[in-house]
Scaffold this motif. Structure first.
Motif, PDB file in Angstrom:
ATOM      1  N   GLU A 160       0.826  -1.213   0.000  1.00 34.50           N
ATOM      2  CA  GLU A 160       0.000   0.000   0.000  1.00 34.50           C
ATOM      3  C   GLU A 160       0.856   1.257   0.000  1.00 34.50           C
ATOM      4  OE1 GLU A 160      -3.924  -1.500   2.467  1.00 34.50           O
ATOM      5  OE2 GLU A 160      -2.256  -0.629   3.587  1.00 34.50           O
ATOM      6  N   SER A 161       2.038   1.171   0.562  1.00 34.04           N
ATOM      7  CA  SER A 161       2.920   2.345   0.642  1.00 34.04           C
ATOM      8  C   SER A 161       3.448   2.786  -0.720  1.00 34.04           C
ATOM      9  CB  SER A 161       4.082   2.071   1.590  1.00 34.04           C
ATOM     10  OG  SER A 161       4.823   0.952   1.140  1.00 34.04           O
ATOM     11  N   ASN A 162       3.301   1.950  -1.739  1.00 33.61           N
ATOM     12  CA  ASN A 162       3.743   2.347  -3.080  1.00 33.61           C
ATOM     13  C   ASN A 162       2.643   3.201  -3.714  1.00 33.61           C
ATOM     14  OD1 ASN A 162       4.921   2.668  -5.565  1.00 33.61           O
ATOM     15  ND2 ASN A 162       4.466   0.614  -6.268  1.00 33.61           N
ATOM     16  N   THR A 163       2.728   4.491  -3.500  1.00 31.66           N
ATOM     17  CA  THR A 163       1.713   5.411  -4.011  1.00 31.66           C
ATOM     18  C   THR A 163       2.034   5.899  -5.429  1.00 31.66           C
ATOM     19  OG1 THR A 163       2.852   7.265  -2.945  1.00 31.66           O
ATOM     20  CG2 THR A 163       1.089   6.179  -1.703  1.00 31.66           C
ATOM     21  N   PRO A 190      -2.423  -5.638 -13.634  1.00 35.10           N
ATOM     22  CA  PRO A 190      -3.104  -5.204 -12.420  1.00 35.10           C
ATOM     23  C   PRO A 190      -2.445  -5.811 -11.184  1.00 35.10           C
ATOM     24  CG  PRO A 190      -4.406  -6.855 -13.568  1.00 35.10           C
ATOM     25  CD  PRO A 190      -3.230  -6.538 -14.446  1.00 35.10           C
ATOM     26  N   ALA A 191      -2.437  -5.035 -10.107  1.00 26.53           N
ATOM     27  CA  ALA A 191      -1.866  -5.514  -8.843  1.00 26.53           C
ATOM     28  C   ALA A 191      -2.685  -4.947  -7.696  1.00 26.53           C
ATOM     29  CB  ALA A 191      -0.415  -5.081  -8.715  1.00 26.53           C
ATOM     30  N   ALA A 192      -3.093  -5.800  -6.796  1.00 29.59           N
ATOM     31  CA  ALA A 192      -3.828  -5.357  -5.613  1.00 29.59           C
ATOM     32  C   ALA A 192      -2.861  -4.717  -4.620  1.00 29.59           C
ATOM     33  CB  ALA A 192      -4.537  -6.539  -4.971  1.00 29.59           C
ATOM     34  N   LYS A 193      -3.287  -3.644  -3.992  1.00 33.04           N
ATOM     35  CA  LYS A 193      -2.504  -2.999  -2.942  1.00 33.04           C
ATOM     36  C   LYS A 193      -2.838  -3.683  -1.620  1.00 33.04           C
ATOM     37  CE  LYS A 193      -0.936   0.619  -5.338  1.00 33.04           C
ATOM     38  NZ  LYS A 193       0.381   1.156  -5.374  1.00 33.04           N
ATOM     39  N   ILE A 241      13.421   4.724   3.028  1.00 33.83           N
ATOM     40  CA  ILE A 241      12.491   4.635   1.904  1.00 33.83           C
ATOM     41  C   ILE A 241      11.799   5.971   1.696  1.00 33.83           C
ATOM     42  CG2 ILE A 241      10.377   3.552   1.057  1.00 33.83           C
ATOM     43  CD1 ILE A 241      11.277   1.021   2.543  1.00 33.83           C
ATOM     44  N   ILE A 242      11.923   6.487   0.494  1.00 33.51           N
ATOM     45  CA  ILE A 242      11.232   7.706   0.088  1.00 33.51           C
ATOM     46  C   ILE A 242      10.633   7.416  -1.277  1.00 33.51           C
ATOM     47  CG2 ILE A 242      11.481  10.137  -0.503  1.00 33.51           C
ATOM     48  CD1 ILE A 242      13.943  10.201   1.354  1.00 33.51           C
TER      49      ILE A 242
END
Length: 181
Positions: free
Chosen positions: A29-32, A46-49, A155-156
């Motif tokens: 989920e952190s991959n915005t 497609p990839a689920a968060k 991580i940023i």
């Protein structure tokens, strides 16, 4: 970064699906930055968060692909899930970077390397700096307004003012030397 890890994940996903396997793709989920798993070549799947792979019932799938694996919050739990899934016969592809922009090994990669060194498939980008270098890039430089950053959180996520650039050892600063004599 720019090594083709997402492209590899996409090609693996498509190959497995074409072969009749049930495949699911996930991202933290952190991959915005991305809604799907996307390659710089323009292809995507497609990839689920999700917040953790522990939420995935691996028995439902022949294969599970997790892109940006290094962005999950609890690397130990994620690696344990991968090991358990593999033991059940599920194919697991965890695409991640090995070192952060400071030259420090990512905890998820360090754990994966310890848990399953024979299963690691290395992909390497080519150095972006200078344009004619073209040496293998083991490191990723984080640039803010064109200036390489050497400190901050591990991580940023990329934004408009942040860019990441693959670098060889010669063009990457700083090389971590606290272990040298």
């Amino acid at each position: 970064m720019k090594s083709g890890k997402s492209q590899y994940a996409i090609e693996t996903y498509e190959s497995l699906r074409h072969g009749g396997r049930s495949v699911a793709a996930f991202q933290p989920e952190s991959n915005t930055r991305d809604k799907n798993i996307s390659s710089r070549t323009g292809i995507s799947i497609p990839a689920a968060k999700i917040s953790t792979l522990e939420a995935v019932e691996c028995s439902k799938y022949d294969a599970v692909i997790a892109d940006e694996f290094h962005l999950f919050d609890n690397p130990s739990a994620e690696i344990a899930w991968c090991q358990a899934a593999r033991e059940r016969g599920t194919i697991v592809l965890a695409a991640m970077i090995d070192y952060d922009y400071r030259g420090i090994k990512m905890p998820a990669y360090d754990l994966a390397e310890s848990a399953a060194p024979d299963f690691i498939h290395y992909l390497t980008a080519r150095c972006d700096e200078p344009v004619d270098c073209d040496q293998p890039a083991r490191y990723t430089a984080m640039l803010v307004n064109g200036q390489q950053q050497t400190s901050g959180p591990q991580i940023i996520i990329e934004s408009n003012d942040i860019d990441y650039s693959p670098r060889c050892a010669t063009h990457f600063l700083p090389i971590q030397t606290d272990y040298c004599v």
